[in-house]
Design an enzyme around this catalytic site. Structure first.
Site, PDB file in Angstrom:
ATOM      1  N   GLY A 196       0.785  -1.226   0.000  1.00 16.58           N
ATOM      2  CA  GLY A 196       0.000   0.000   0.000  1.00 16.58           C
ATOM      3  C   GLY A 196       0.813   1.270   0.000  1.00 16.58           C
ATOM      4  NE  ARG A 483      -3.450  -3.238   8.205  1.00 17.05           N
ATOM      5  CZ  ARG A 483      -2.434  -3.236   7.358  1.00 17.05           C
ATOM      6  NH1 ARG A 483      -1.636  -4.290   7.292  1.00 17.05           N
ATOM      7  NH2 ARG A 483      -2.202  -2.198   6.580  1.00 17.05           N
ATOM      8  CD  GLU A 623       5.128 -11.274   5.233  1.00 23.13           C
ATOM      9  OE1 GLU A 623       4.089 -11.911   5.488  1.00 23.13           O
ATOM     10  OE2 GLU A 623       5.261 -10.570   4.206  1.00 23.13           O
TER      11      GLU A 623
END
Length: 655
Positions: A196, A483, A623
């Site tokens: 994003g 979230r 990640e």
């Protein structure tokens, strides 16, 4: 050898080596067998990942003389060139046409990471050949792959060419080390390329333009009122309390923020599961990372916002589409750096250890039949990403009871980039794992394939301007919340989806000129079913199959909260009433988005074994690591992770 020479050679090698693995007994067409075409120029269009891909093919009676992609809307850096007509690695809009002409066959391999675009180009070429009167069976011969063994050496081998890997390579070079980045997809970028484009860090200048409301102040009061889980947490709460009291005593009205408050929000927002020392590395170095990537040429909008799930107005947004700004900044930097080489379309399959257990390199193979041995004089950086696209692996670790069965749920991530292969390689050399059961869903996936594509910009970074409703037109959750809480609430709604509702009030006033976050016109998005546009709430409700009175009441109630009425959901961030048409509705669904677990690292990015000892020669960033985000990653913190820990990993391995 000049910078990135091998990447360019591999792009050329694609012309002779890019082929599907077919039965080698199929005959190669001769000019006589493949004859009968009507010479000329032909065009055809086929649907790719984002839209129609238009191809031009020039033939004579016996041969394909030219193939060009004339028009496309494919994702920059994946399906098409990254920026300014350049590609770092192999992209199908360039590579597939070259391979077809060089080998006189449409039976060429898809580019790894861009299979849909590759298939569209090949199908369009076959359409053109049919127009020319060709027998398509004459143009499907396989291409031989004659691989060889290749050995490469550098101070640092970086496995994975996403945001963290590229940052690590640049940082290593800045320390005087040479680096080779090995990327399994056709081009670099990884999931950072389709993120994003938001980055969190305190920014006194931009936050000084934001006025705090009483509701926002209540967020801090709640944050410092939590019960500490350990002494470090207690000390952090006390630090934020001290800073907050000083702020209130000063009489300031602008937005309060600090590294300590950022740290506390990140730790609390992850349910106090993360390693607080790693959280501090992330948050206390976020501003330095922001300044570092800007020094490389990265540009952000001159405004602060609150990204989806970020919980505070400290979000900076790239001036470019999605993550192309971050990746093009890295690629342009590396292009001028003789110390760094990039090799794409090459999958690393194992790490190499010496007799003492030090990681001294890696082995792999490319799509052209070549096998590689990468020798690292200083060590290896693992930056291969998470495992959100590996449904089997996701469900294996989905054991907390928080989520339903996720094995078939769509993902926002690129399929080839997020398979968890780096975690598997790290385990093979003794790495321990942390927080593998901590899985994150994101509510921004489109309804067609789950991708983070084709949405109005406010959907990801306009929390203050958004109203969200279910299929009945009812509001059911706070839009500025966590979230995981939002996703769990959506999963309880009809068809497990929701709509973002926005109006011409706010960031943009003309939907005829507005574009989505990835550069598509609103008109095209409405035509393809990604958004709905209407001049009135009643018309919008009719298009969405809702009761107009229900949606109108929801909007009226929302506007009253903007005016200061108490919002029953607990939302604190409001700025824009929904009054002026046209109104836009964007349907979205929860998808597997981020895996917070991975290999265990220390505060220097060194990979640790089960006894807490560093594995010599091995660091990790991005990640693939665990322990940083805990049970819920705040929106915008993933890119901070790639920059801060990617840079740190490059510096550590170079010492």
């Amino acid at each position: 050898m000049k910078k990135r020479l091998l990447a360019l050679l591999m792009a050329s090698a694609l012309c002779v080596g890019l082929a599907a693995c077919k039965d080698s007994s199929e005959p190669t067409p001769t000019p006589e067998a493949a004859g009968g075409m009507t010479a000329g120029t032909y065009t055809a269009s086929k649907l790719g990942m984002n839209g129609q891909v238009k191809v031009e093919v020039v033939v004579d009676e016996t041969a394909i003389t030219s193939v060009k992609v004339l028009e496309n809307q494919e994702t920059p850096g994946i399906g098409s060139v990254l920026v300014d007509g350049k590609a770092e690695g192999i992209v199908p809009t360039l590579a597939i046409p070259e391979a077809i002409v060089a080998n006189q066959t449409t039976n060429v391999d898809a580019v790894c990471g861009a299979t849909i675009t590759s298939a569209a180009i090949k199908a369009a070429v076959q359409d053109c050949l049919t127009q020319a009167g060709a027998n398509l069976d004459d143009w499907k011969a396989p291409v031989e792959k004659n691989g060889t063994d290749i050995t490469k050496e550098a101070d640092v081998i970086v496995v994975g060419g996403g945001g963290a890997g590229l940052a690590a390579a640049i940082a290593a070079s800045q320390q005087g080390a040479t680096a080779i980045v090995v990327e399994k997809c056709g081009a670099v970028g990884g999931d950072t390329l389709v993120c994003g484009a938001i980055y969190n860090n305190p920014d006194a200048e931009l936050q000084g333009k934001v006025e705090m409301t009483d509701a926002v102040k209540a967020t801090i009061e709640a944050g410092i009122s939590v019960t500490p889980v350990n002494d470090e947490h207690k000390a952090l709460i006390e630090q934020v309390t001290k800073e907050w009291n000083e702020y209130k005593s000063s009489g300031r009205t602008d937005l309060f923020d600090s590294d300590a408050w950022f740290t506390l929000q990140t730790y609390n927002g992850g349910d106090q599961v993360a390693n607080l020392d790693l959280v501090k590395v992330l948050t206390e170095n976020a501003t330095a990372g922001y300044n570092w990537i800007r020094s490389l040429g990265m540009e952000f909008n001159d405004a602060i916002g609150q990204g989806a799930g970020s919980l505070w107005q400290r979000t900076h947004t790239s001036t470019m589409q999605m993550g192309t700004g971050f990746i093009s900044t890295y690629v342009n930097t590396i292009a001028k750096d003789a110390n760094v080489e990039i090799i794409t379309s090459t999958t690393v399959t194992e790490l190499i250890q010496d007799a003492d257990g030090k990681v001294v390199g890696a082995k792999g193979q490319d799509e052209f039949g070549n096998t590689y041995t990468f020798n690292a004089k200083k060590g290896v950086v693992l930056a291969t990403g998470g495992f959100a696209a590996n449904g089997t692996m996701v469900q294996e670790y989905n054991t907390t009871g928080k989520w339903p069965d996720l094995s078939k749920m769509r993902t926002t991530n690129r399929f080839d980039c997020s398979q968890g292969d780096g975690i598997t390689m790290a385990k093979a050399v003794g790495a321990s794992l942390t927080d593998m059961t901590q899985l994150q869903l994101l509510y921004l996936g489109n309804l067609k394939d789950g991708g983070l594509t084709k949405y109005p910009a406010r959907v990801v970074n306009g929390t203050d301007q958004e109203l969200c409703v279910n299929k009945n037109g009812e509001r059911f959750v706070r839009e500025d919340g966590r979230r995981d809480e939002i996703c769990l609430a959506i999963l309880e709604q009809p068809d497990q989806m929701w709509y973002f509702i926005e109006s011409a009030d706010g960031d943009y006033t003309d939907v005829n000129t507005a574009v989505t976050a990835d550069g598509f016109s609103f008109a095209q998005m409405e035509e393809e079913g990604y958004i709905y546009i209407a001049d009135t709430i009643e018309e919008l409700a009719t298009k969405l199959g809702m009761d107009p009175a229900t949606l109108q009441k929801t909007v009226d109630d929302f506007n009253s909260y903007v005016d200061g009425e108490t919002d029953p959901t607990g939302r604190t961030l409001f700025s824009t009433k929904l009054v002026t048409g046209p109104f836009v509705a964007t349907p979205r669904q929860p998808c597997v988005h981020h895996t917070m677990g991975g290999v265990t690292i220390d505060t220097e990015c060194r990979v640790l074994d089960a006894d807490g000892n560093a594995i010599p020669g091995l660091v990790a960033a991005g990640e693939i690591t665990g322990g940083i985000h805990g049970g819920n990653r705040l929106g915008g913190n993933a890119v901070v992770d790639t920059v801060v820990f990617g840079k740190l990993a490059g510096e550590t391995i170079s010492k």
